[in-house]
Design a protein around this motif. Sequence first.
Motif, PDB file in Angstrom:
ATOM      1  N   ALA A 182       0.820  -1.211   0.000  1.00 28.41           N
ATOM      2  CA  ALA A 182       0.000   0.000   0.000  1.00 28.41           C
ATOM      3  C   ALA A 182       0.856   1.264   0.000  1.00 28.41           C
ATOM      4  CB  ALA A 182      -0.940   0.000   1.201  1.00 28.41           C
ATOM      5  N   VAL A 183       1.924   1.282   0.790  1.00 24.06           N
ATOM      6  CA  VAL A 183       2.757   2.482   0.905  1.00 24.06           C
ATOM      7  C   VAL A 183       3.487   2.766  -0.403  1.00 24.06           C
ATOM      8  CG1 VAL A 183       4.805   3.431   2.053  1.00 24.06           C
ATOM      9  CG2 VAL A 183       3.014   2.344   3.397  1.00 24.06           C
ATOM     10  N   ARG A 184       3.997   1.749  -1.054  1.00 21.64           N
ATOM     11  CA  ARG A 184       4.752   1.949  -2.298  1.00 21.64           C
ATOM     12  C   ARG A 184       3.876   2.503  -3.408  1.00 21.64           C
ATOM     13  NH1 ARG A 184       8.547  -2.728  -4.001  1.00 21.64           N
ATOM     14  NH2 ARG A 184       9.394  -1.044  -5.230  1.00 21.64           N
ATOM     15  N   SER A 185       2.567   2.248  -3.340  1.00 21.93           N
ATOM     16  CA  SER A 185       1.655   2.744  -4.373  1.00 21.93           C
ATOM     17  C   SER A 185       0.864   3.960  -3.899  1.00 21.93           C
ATOM     18  CB  SER A 185       0.689   1.641  -4.784  1.00 21.93           C
ATOM     19  OG  SER A 185      -0.185   1.355  -3.709  1.00 21.93           O
ATOM     20  N   GLU A 186       1.213   4.489  -2.738  1.00 24.12           N
ATOM     21  CA  GLU A 186       0.510   5.621  -2.133  1.00 24.12           C
ATOM     22  C   GLU A 186      -0.972   5.308  -1.915  1.00 24.12           C
ATOM     23  OE1 GLU A 186       1.363   9.071  -4.498  1.00 24.12           O
ATOM     24  OE2 GLU A 186       3.497   8.987  -4.032  1.00 24.12           O
ATOM     25  N   GLY A 187      -1.268   4.069  -1.562  1.00 26.15           N
ATOM     26  CA  GLY A 187      -2.621   3.656  -1.209  1.00 26.15           C
ATOM     27  C   GLY A 187      -3.479   3.188  -2.369  1.00 26.15           C
ATOM     28  N   GLY A 188      -2.993   3.305  -3.598  1.00 25.69           N
ATOM     29  CA  GLY A 188      -3.802   2.917  -4.757  1.00 25.69           C
ATOM     30  C   GLY A 188      -3.836   1.424  -5.000  1.00 25.69           C
ATOM     31  N   THR A 189      -2.872   0.704  -4.458  1.00 23.82           N
ATOM     32  CA  THR A 189      -2.790  -0.745  -4.644  1.00 23.82           C
ATOM     33  C   THR A 189      -2.909  -1.418  -3.289  1.00 23.82           C
ATOM     34  OG1 THR A 189      -1.398  -0.462  -6.586  1.00 23.82           O
ATOM     35  CG2 THR A 189      -1.340  -2.611  -5.531  1.00 23.82           C
ATOM     36  N   ARG A 190      -3.632  -2.531  -3.284  1.00 27.66           N
ATOM     37  CA  ARG A 190      -3.842  -3.273  -2.045  1.00 27.66           C
ATOM     38  C   ARG A 190      -3.688  -4.765  -2.316  1.00 27.66           C
ATOM     39  NH1 ARG A 190      -9.446  -0.640   0.300  1.00 27.66           N
ATOM     40  NH2 ARG A 190      -8.826   1.511   0.099  1.00 27.66           N
ATOM     41  N   VAL A 191      -3.656  -5.504  -1.233  1.00 26.72           N
ATOM     42  CA  VAL A 191      -3.697  -6.963  -1.302  1.00 26.72           C
ATOM     43  C   VAL A 191      -5.134  -7.377  -1.023  1.00 26.72           C
ATOM     44  CG1 VAL A 191      -2.881  -9.094  -0.217  1.00 26.72           C
ATOM     45  CG2 VAL A 191      -1.299  -7.190  -0.557  1.00 26.72           C
ATOM     46  N   LEU A 192      -5.627  -8.381  -1.738  1.00 22.35           N
ATOM     47  CA  LEU A 192      -6.991  -8.871  -1.524  1.00 22.35           C
ATOM     48  C   LEU A 192      -6.960 -10.384  -1.366  1.00 22.35           C
ATOM     49  CD1 LEU A 192     -10.062  -8.101  -1.454  1.00 22.35           C
ATOM     50  CD2 LEU A 192     -10.118  -8.706  -3.871  1.00 22.35           C
ATOM     51  N   LEU A 193      -7.415 -10.865  -0.206  1.00 23.52           N
ATOM     52  CA  LEU A 193      -7.585 -12.300   0.062  1.00 23.52           C
ATOM     53  C   LEU A 193      -9.058 -12.517   0.372  1.00 23.52           C
ATOM     54  CD1 LEU A 193      -4.531 -13.055   2.399  1.00 23.52           C
ATOM     55  CD2 LEU A 193      -4.801 -13.752   0.029  1.00 23.52           C
ATOM     56  N   GLY A 194      -9.763 -13.189  -0.513  1.00 21.66           N
ATOM     57  CA  GLY A 194     -11.208 -13.350  -0.337  1.00 21.66           C
ATOM     58  C   GLY A 194     -11.860 -11.991  -0.447  1.00 21.66           C
ATOM     59  N   SER A 195     -12.561 -11.571   0.602  1.00 21.91           N
ATOM     60  CA  SER A 195     -13.155 -10.230   0.616  1.00 21.91           C
ATOM     61  C   SER A 195     -12.401  -9.298   1.554  1.00 21.91           C
ATOM     62  CB  SER A 195     -14.629 -10.311   1.035  1.00 21.91           C
ATOM     63  OG  SER A 195     -14.727 -10.779   2.367  1.00 21.91           O
ATOM     64  N   GLN A 196     -11.251  -9.726   2.030  1.00 19.83           N
ATOM     65  CA  GLN A 196     -10.459  -8.947   2.981  1.00 19.83           C
ATOM     66  C   GLN A 196      -9.329  -8.225   2.244  1.00 19.83           C
ATOM     67  OE1 GLN A 196     -11.142  -9.438   6.850  1.00 19.83           O
ATOM     68  NE2 GLN A 196     -12.890  -9.413   5.480  1.00 19.83           N
ATOM     69  N   ASP A 197      -9.375  -6.885   2.263  1.00 21.41           N
ATOM     70  CA  ASP A 197      -8.322  -6.112   1.622  1.00 21.41           C
ATOM     71  C   ASP A 197      -7.209  -5.815   2.618  1.00 21.41           C
ATOM     72  OD1 ASP A 197      -9.478  -4.175   3.219  1.00 21.41           O
ATOM     73  OD2 ASP A 197      -9.497  -2.635   1.669  1.00 21.41           O
ATOM     74  N   SER A 198      -6.248  -5.018   2.191  1.00 20.52           N
ATOM     75  CA  SER A 198      -5.071  -4.728   3.026  1.00 20.52           C
ATOM     76  C   SER A 198      -5.450  -4.222   4.403  1.00 20.52           C
ATOM     77  CB  SER A 198      -4.173  -3.691   2.339  1.00 20.52           C
ATOM     78  OG  SER A 198      -3.592  -4.234   1.186  1.00 20.52           O
ATOM     79  N   TYR A 199      -6.425  -3.302   4.465  1.00 18.97           N
ATOM     80  CA  TYR A 199      -6.786  -2.735   5.764  1.00 18.97           C
ATOM     81  C   TYR A 199      -7.338  -3.809   6.702  1.00 18.97           C
ATOM     82  CZ  TYR A 199      -6.287   1.618   3.188  1.00 18.97           C
ATOM     83  OH  TYR A 199      -5.797   2.641   2.419  1.00 18.97           O
ATOM     84  N   ALA A 200      -8.234  -4.633   6.185  1.00 17.76           N
ATOM     85  CA  ALA A 200      -8.812  -5.700   7.015  1.00 17.76           C
ATOM     86  C   ALA A 200      -7.747  -6.726   7.395  1.00 17.76           C
ATOM     87  CB  ALA A 200      -9.964  -6.369   6.278  1.00 17.76           C
ATOM     88  N   LEU A 201      -6.827  -7.013   6.477  1.00 26.12           N
ATOM     89  CA  LEU A 201      -5.754  -7.965   6.781  1.00 26.12           C
ATOM     90  C   LEU A 201      -4.814  -7.405   7.843  1.00 26.12           C
ATOM     91  CD1 LEU A 201      -4.971  -9.203   3.162  1.00 26.12           C
ATOM     92  CD2 LEU A 201      -6.138 -10.490   4.976  1.00 26.12           C
TER      93      LEU A 201
END
Length: 196
Positions: free
Chosen positions: A23-42
């Motif tokens: 998230a930091v390297r993309s300034e928040g525009g890119t995230r990780v998604l596992l199932g319905s859980q994105d970076s913030y939830a992870l």
Amino acid sequence: MIAACGVALAILVAFYAGVTVVAVRSEGGTRVLLGSQDSYALQELAVFLGLGVLALLLCVIPGNRWWYLLLVPARVVTFGACGVAGLIWLFSLEDTAVALEVDGCDTGYVVLEKSFLMGSSGSIYERDGLVITQVAYVPGDDGYHPFAEGSYSVVERGRQLLVWYDVEPPVSTPAERMEEEPDATLPVLAGHACAG
């Protein structure tokens, strides 16, 4: 037991750091998604589990009675913080992730919808494995998740995907909505052409 807790804690810290770096390297525009859980939830889940492991570690550390003057308050604070982190993470369980499809054909996009109390919002992301990059914002209302409810339509015209969805529970049919301007227009991704 102490060694196992240490290893688990190290793994959770590394996982948290990895998700954060994306998230930091993309300034928040890119995230990780596992199932319905994105970076913030992870990240919330990693904090919850990390505090749980830390609380367990504080319970199994041996010590004399003087150590308990430090260990008991530390345990109480850690268990309390774990409970708060768990409640925060529980709110993310209502998030939904829906692959955008045209007549059963994968477009390479996914819609992540979130709600809190009576508000809701969503974003359309381009998916590349576990990594998603935001390409459009889709506002919502009343905690409604139109994409998860199937209250949307996608049509491929030329090299564009036209997307219609209902912000609130539908009052019209998808066919009626398609006579209006699309709510979102996305480019067709290479390798994901669905027409013809």
